[in-house]
Enzyme design. Structure first.
Site, PDB file in Angstrom:
ATOM      1  N   ASN A 133       0.843  -1.200   0.000  1.00 14.03           N
ATOM      2  CA  ASN A 133       0.000   0.000   0.000  1.00 14.03           C
ATOM      3  C   ASN A 133       0.879   1.251   0.000  1.00 14.03           C
ATOM      4  O   ASN A 133       1.942   1.292   0.632  1.00 14.03           O
ATOM      5  CB  ASN A 133      -1.010  -0.005   1.146  1.00 14.03           C
ATOM      6  CG  ASN A 133      -0.431  -0.234   2.509  1.00 14.03           C
ATOM      7  OD1 ASN A 133       0.570  -0.924   2.666  1.00 14.03           O
ATOM      8  ND2 ASN A 133      -1.045   0.334   3.521  1.00 14.03           N
ATOM      9  N   GLU A 169       0.365   5.235   0.667  1.00 11.44           N
ATOM     10  CA  GLU A 169      -0.524   6.311   1.124  1.00 11.44           C
ATOM     11  C   GLU A 169       0.043   7.674   0.722  1.00 11.44           C
ATOM     12  O   GLU A 169       1.213   7.787   0.356  1.00 11.44           O
ATOM     13  CB  GLU A 169      -0.679   6.226   2.647  1.00 11.44           C
ATOM     14  CG  GLU A 169      -1.302   4.896   3.069  1.00 11.44           C
ATOM     15  CD  GLU A 169      -1.534   4.785   4.569  1.00 11.44           C
ATOM     16  OE1 GLU A 169      -1.007   5.619   5.338  1.00 11.44           O
ATOM     17  OE2 GLU A 169      -2.247   3.840   4.966  1.00 11.44           O
ATOM     18  N   CYS A 218      -4.088   0.647  -2.548  1.00  8.32           N
ATOM     19  CA  CYS A 218      -3.874  -0.580  -1.775  1.00  8.32           C
ATOM     20  C   CYS A 218      -2.825  -1.481  -2.429  1.00  8.32           C
ATOM     21  O   CYS A 218      -2.572  -1.401  -3.633  1.00  8.32           O
ATOM     22  CB  CYS A 218      -5.173  -1.368  -1.673  1.00  8.32           C
ATOM     23  SG  CYS A 218      -6.467  -0.561  -0.729  1.00  8.32           S
ATOM     24  N   GLU A 262      -2.950  -4.588  -3.211  1.00  9.90           N
ATOM     25  CA  GLU A 262      -3.456  -5.458  -4.279  1.00  9.90           C
ATOM     26  C   GLU A 262      -3.464  -4.734  -5.620  1.00  9.90           C
ATOM     27  O   GLU A 262      -3.074  -5.269  -6.655  1.00  9.90           O
ATOM     28  CB  GLU A 262      -4.887  -5.917  -3.957  1.00  9.90           C
ATOM     29  CG  GLU A 262      -5.023  -6.754  -2.708  1.00  9.90           C
ATOM     30  CD  GLU A 262      -5.295  -5.937  -1.445  1.00  9.90           C
ATOM     31  OE1 GLU A 262      -4.756  -4.817  -1.317  1.00  9.90           O
ATOM     32  OE2 GLU A 262      -6.048  -6.430  -0.589  1.00  9.90           O
ATOM     33  N   CYS A 277     -10.237  -4.675   0.067  1.00 18.06           N
ATOM     34  CA  CYS A 277     -11.335  -3.707   0.176  1.00 18.06           C
ATOM     35  C   CYS A 277     -12.239  -3.800  -1.063  1.00 18.06           C
ATOM     36  O   CYS A 277     -11.919  -4.506  -2.029  1.00 18.06           O
ATOM     37  CB  CYS A 277     -10.773  -2.289   0.329  1.00 18.06           C
ATOM     38  SG  CYS A 277     -10.149  -1.587  -1.213  1.00 18.06           S
ATOM     39  N   CYS A 300     -10.575  -2.873  -4.395  1.00 17.90           N
ATOM     40  CA  CYS A 300      -9.646  -3.922  -4.850  1.00 17.90           C
ATOM     41  C   CYS A 300     -10.402  -5.142  -5.365  1.00 17.90           C
ATOM     42  O   CYS A 300      -9.979  -5.780  -6.329  1.00 17.90           O
ATOM     43  CB  CYS A 300      -8.684  -4.311  -3.737  1.00 17.90           C
ATOM     44  SG  CYS A 300      -7.445  -3.031  -3.425  1.00 17.90           S
TER      45      CYS A 300
HETATM   46  N1  THU Z   1      -5.147  -1.619   2.530  1.00 14.70           N
HETATM   47  C1  THU Z   1      -4.549  -2.396   1.593  1.00 14.70           C
HETATM   48  O1  THU Z   1      -3.499  -2.059   1.067  1.00 14.70           O
HETATM   49  N2  THU Z   1      -5.158  -3.551   1.259  1.00 14.70           N
HETATM   50  C2  THU Z   1      -6.243  -4.077   1.882  1.00 14.70           C
HETATM   51  O2  THU Z   1      -6.653  -5.181   1.539  1.00 14.70           O
HETATM   52  C3  THU Z   1      -6.905  -3.307   2.939  1.00 14.70           C
HETATM   53  C4  THU Z   1      -6.417  -1.923   3.136  1.00 14.70           C
HETATM   54  C5  THU Z   1      -4.454  -0.395   2.944  1.00 14.70           C
HETATM   55  C6  THU Z   1      -5.036   0.912   2.510  1.00 14.70           C
HETATM   56  C7  THU Z   1      -4.502   1.854   3.569  1.00 14.70           C
HETATM   57  O3  THU Z   1      -3.198   2.265   3.219  1.00 14.70           O
HETATM   58  C8  THU Z   1      -4.404   1.000   4.807  1.00 14.70           C
HETATM   59  O4  THU Z   1      -4.425  -0.345   4.367  1.00 14.70           O
HETATM   60  C9  THU Z   1      -5.524   1.238   5.810  1.00 14.70           C
HETATM   61  O5  THU Z   1      -6.761   1.148   5.208  1.00 14.70           O
END
Ligand code: THU
Length: 130
Positions: free
Chosen positions: A43, A45, A54, A56, A87, A90
């Site tokens: 991920n 941010e 994310c 994925e 999520c 994704c």
């Molecule tokens: N996140 C992912 O990268 N993948 C997931 O399957 C769930 C959420 C990340 C997004 C964000 O940077 C952090 O987790 C919190 O939501």
């Protein structure tokens, strides 16, 4: 076929690269393509929060950008007892680019569960409606 342990290891390794200074929630993904090659993602941010991508989707978009189009399975690693699923955004992207693949959820303690996309994302909207 990549041994499932190698795919899980790749997801755990990718998680170490997560850029998550806001949530501190580190996620790694490892996507196996039809030739057995593994595409990893974490991920990423940013300060607007909303532009976060994310793990994925990073893995999928990396693979797509390299011309890869057929995928077998994806492993997702996070540090939660209750295994972290992809999520909604994704799920849509995994479905559109990978179809009904296996999704292997893992945590740092070695717990894992494998779910098929059709069970994780029933009745999807996709190109068949367009
Ligand atoms: N996140 C992912 O990268 N993948 C997931 O399957 C769930 C959420 C990340 C997004 C964000 O940077 C952090 O987790 C919190 O939501």
């Amino acid at each position: 076929m990549t041994p499932v342990n190698d795919l899980v290891s790749a997801a755990l390794a990718a998680r170490q690269h997560a850029h998550a200074p806001f949530s501190k929630f580190l996620v790694g993904a490892a996507l196996e393509d039809s030739s057995g090659r593994v595409h990893s993602g974490c991920n990423v941010e940013n300060a607007t929060y909303g532009l976060t991508v994310c793990a994925e989707r990073v893995a999928i978009f990396k693979a797509i950008s390299e011309g890869v189009r057929v995928f077998r399975r994806i492993a997702v690693a996070a540090d939660t007892d209750n295994l972290t699923p992809p999520c909604g955004a994704c799920r849509q992207i995994i479905w559109e680019f990978c179809g009904d693949i296996e999704v292997i959820l893992v945590n740092l303690g070695g717990k894992s569960e494998t779910i098929r996309m059709k069970d994780l994302f029933p009745r999807p909207f996709d190109v068949s409606y367009l």
